[in-house]
Design a protein around this motif. Structure first.
Motif, mmCIF file in Angstrom:
data_model
loop_
_atom_site.group_PDB
_atom_site.id
_atom_site.type_symbol
_atom_site.label_atom_id
_atom_site.label_comp_id
_atom_site.label_asym_id
_atom_site.label_seq_id
_atom_site.Cartn_x
_atom_site.Cartn_y
_atom_site.Cartn_z
ATOM 1 N N ASN A 7 66.794 38.764 6.617
ATOM 2 C CA ASN A 7 65.936 38.550 5.452
ATOM 3 C C ASN A 7 65.903 37.075 5.063
ATOM 4 O O ASN A 7 66.832 36.550 4.452
ATOM 5 C CB ASN A 7 66.455 39.401 4.277
ATOM 6 N N ASN A 43 64.102 35.389 2.874
ATOM 7 C CA ASN A 43 64.083 35.099 1.434
ATOM 8 C C ASN A 43 65.478 35.170 0.831
ATOM 9 O O ASN A 43 65.885 34.302 0.047
ATOM 10 C CB ASN A 43 63.139 36.051 0.703
ATOM 11 N N GLN A 59 73.053 36.996 1.762
ATOM 12 C CA GLN A 59 72.905 35.909 0.800
ATOM 13 C C GLN A 59 74.241 35.235 0.529
ATOM 14 O O GLN A 59 74.353 34.013 0.568
ATOM 15 C CB GLN A 59 72.305 36.443 -0.506
ATOM 16 N N GLU A 91 70.049 28.019 -1.478
ATOM 17 C CA GLU A 91 69.691 27.272 -2.687
ATOM 18 C C GLU A 91 70.842 27.292 -3.685
ATOM 19 O O GLU A 91 71.196 26.269 -4.277
ATOM 20 C CB GLU A 91 68.425 27.846 -3.327
ATOM 21 N N ARG A 113 67.518 32.207 2.049
ATOM 22 C CA ARG A 113 67.093 30.976 1.378
ATOM 23 C C ARG A 113 67.633 30.909 -0.048
ATOM 24 O O ARG A 113 68.044 29.852 -0.517
ATOM 25 C CB ARG A 113 65.559 30.894 1.377
ATOM 26 N N GLN A 114 67.609 32.053 -0.736
ATOM 27 C CA GLN A 114 68.153 32.091 -2.095
ATOM 28 C C GLN A 114 69.636 31.747 -2.085
ATOM 29 O O GLN A 114 70.127 31.009 -2.949
ATOM 30 C CB GLN A 114 67.932 33.470 -2.707
#
Length: 513
Positions: free
Chosen positions: A176, A178, A133, A185, A181-182
């Motif tokens: 991963n 998700n 992330q 964002e 993407r987090q």
């Protein structure tokens, strides 16, 4: 670039038609750089010829032949540099942010309107960069920040062939989806906030006034649900805000104090952000030299940083309350301008002898700090200001000067700034510096002479925060002409915006005691 044109996909990169397809290579000492199998033949050949080793900013650009499996018009392999467990997290993430900036530069070089970026495979990374992330966020921030341009006022010199910047970015991820993407964002929130701060700073003094700060805040509040308030000049007079009123005396544009509030019902703590909104600084009667005075439109960068940080706060809705205050005016030498030697009374009753009308930033911040602390009773207060030239003499353009009355808050800011690639450096504050601003005719005076000018400016502000944990960021050296980086343009950098966003994001884990 529109935010919704930045997307994350898992589709095979080589099958996507695009102007530029980007892969990354990681430097490995004495070995061929680690890279995606799709570009391994090209990297291997370049490595054998000693043309490419994966060092930061090294590039291989090639054009897939007809009939190739790759559908892109061009393919770029970009070196990241060496990554190891010893890399400090902030420095490691800034390597990726720099790589993102290099991607934006490469896109500009070939005038690519769309790009597909293959995020580095986690197996090639180590240490701090194994967090997918955070790594994706840093890389995306770098591309968005690096693609920034300000050409609003180019008319007759603008050509149809001028590169307008990226129109779309697709990130191809491994792992991963998700989490990645987090991260992207979050990168969009912080990078676009910093770009908006840059836009504000680039606006000339005749197009960005206190009224424009108010209009921006009012519209942001209407769009996001933030609370909005604007204290006008008449109300300031009733409230006794002698500092901002004094600075505004020589101007025909009324001063305003603009407030944005994010105060969720269940929040038990509140962070107060105060930013200097000096929309143009002539120096007043203590007029500045004409050389370089055009840069004084940047004297509102602190105000831009706190306003634009609220843009991200509104999008992310943290558990902690956040309030931003921008005291906004210009500093002109009109017929009613304040004189050196005048004595003013601030909102909290402290009197000040004005020695130099060019030391005006501390005057407007003082009223905002005193009123904001009384009104919101925050857990802590931070201010950002292009306050002193002395900080450039001391730290150059590489560190933001930091003065604080709270060690834990300093640590939280150091961590937040490090993550953003916006390092801070703490300076001392004690009674010896406070003595320099003692006045014979008032409680304090607004300058303490040339010695320790950054610290004595902070000593002035300390009279308006009481026992509230407080930190002052002097961004005069970093708000523009910041350290040269691929994602930092010439001119305003947006410094402090992402630092404040990171502070809010990490408040639960790094909050002050």
């Amino acid at each position: 670039m529109k935010k919704d044109r930045i997307t994350t996909i898992t589709k095979a990169a080589e099958t996507i038609k695009t102007d530029l397809l980007v892969y990354f290579a990681v430097e490995e000492k004495g070995k061929m750089p680690a890279c995606d199998a799709a570009v391994k033949p090209q990297v291997e050949k370049a490595f054998e010829l000693k043309d490419f080793s994966g060092k930061a900013a090294e590039q291989i650009l090639f054009y897939p032949a007809a009939g190739s499996k790759m559908s892109a018009a061009r393919v770029l392999v970009l070196g990241i540099g060496a990554v190891n467990k010893e890399n400090d997290k902030g420095n490691a993430l800034d390597m990726l942010r720099e790589a993102g900036g290099q991607v934006a530069k490469a896109c500009a070089s070939v005038k690519a309107r769309e790009t597909v970026i293959c995020l580095p495979d986690p197996k090639y990374l180590s240490g701090a960069l194994t967090d997918p992330q955070a790594s994706a966020a840093a890389l995306a921030e770098g591309v968005i920040l690096g693609d920034y341009r300000f050409d609003k006022y180019k008319e007759s010199t603008k050509k149809k062939t001028d590169y307008p910047g990226l129109g779309a970015i697709k990130f191809v991820c491994i792992g991963n989806l998700n989490l990645i993407r987090q991260g992207i964002e979050k990168a969009k929130h912080s990078a676009f906030a910093a770009c908006t701060a840059r836009d504000m700073a680039n606006e000339p003094g005749n197009h960005w006034t206190s009224a424009d700060f108010a209009a921006y805040a009012k519209q942001l509040a209407a769009d996001t649900g933030l609370g909005y308030r604007c204290i006008e000049k008449k109300e300031m007079e009733q409230m006794g805000m002698g500092g901002i009123l004094a600075v505004n005396q020589g101007s025909h544009v009324p001063a305003r104090m603009v407030i944005l509030e994010y105060l969720p019902e269940d929040a038990t703590e509140t962070i107060l952000l105060v930013g200097k909104g000096l929309t143009f600084d002539s120096g007043g009667i203590s007029i500045k030299p004409s050389a370089g005075m055009e840069d004084m439109k940047y004297d509102m960068c602190g105000g831009a940083a706190v306003m634009c940080a609220m843009q991200a706060v509104a999008q992310e809705k943290p558990d902690v309350g956040v309030v931003a205050i921008v005291p906004a005016t210009d500093n002109m030498s009109g017929a009613r301008a304040i004189h050196p030697g005048d004595i003013i009374t601030h909102y909290n009753g402290v009197t000040s002898e004005v020695i130099n009308t060019d030391a005006e930033g501390r005057l407007i911040l003082a009223d905002a700090l005193a009123w904001g602390i009384e009104r919101f009773k925050p857990t802590c207060v931070l201010d950002a200001a292009t306050l002193t030239g002395a900080v450039i003499i001391g730290l150059g353009h590489h560190y933001t000067g930091l003065v604080s009355n709270n060690d834990a808050l300093v640590k939280a800011l150091e961590f937040a700034g490090n993550l953003a690639g916006e390092p801070v450096w703490r300076l001392p504050l004690n009674k010896n510096y406070e003595k320099q601003i003692e006045s014979k005719v008032a409680d304090i005076k607004n300058t303490g002479g040339k010695p320790a000018g950054t610290i004595t400016a902070a000593a002035y502000l300390s009279n308006f925060v009481g026992k509230t944990p407080w930190a002052h960021l002097d961004i005069a050296g970093t708000a523009w002409d910041f350290t040269e980086k691929a994602y930092v343009p010439k001119g305003p950098s947006g410094t402090a915006t992402r630092t404040f966003i990171n502070l809010v994001r990490n408040w639960k884990t790094g909050k002050i005691k």
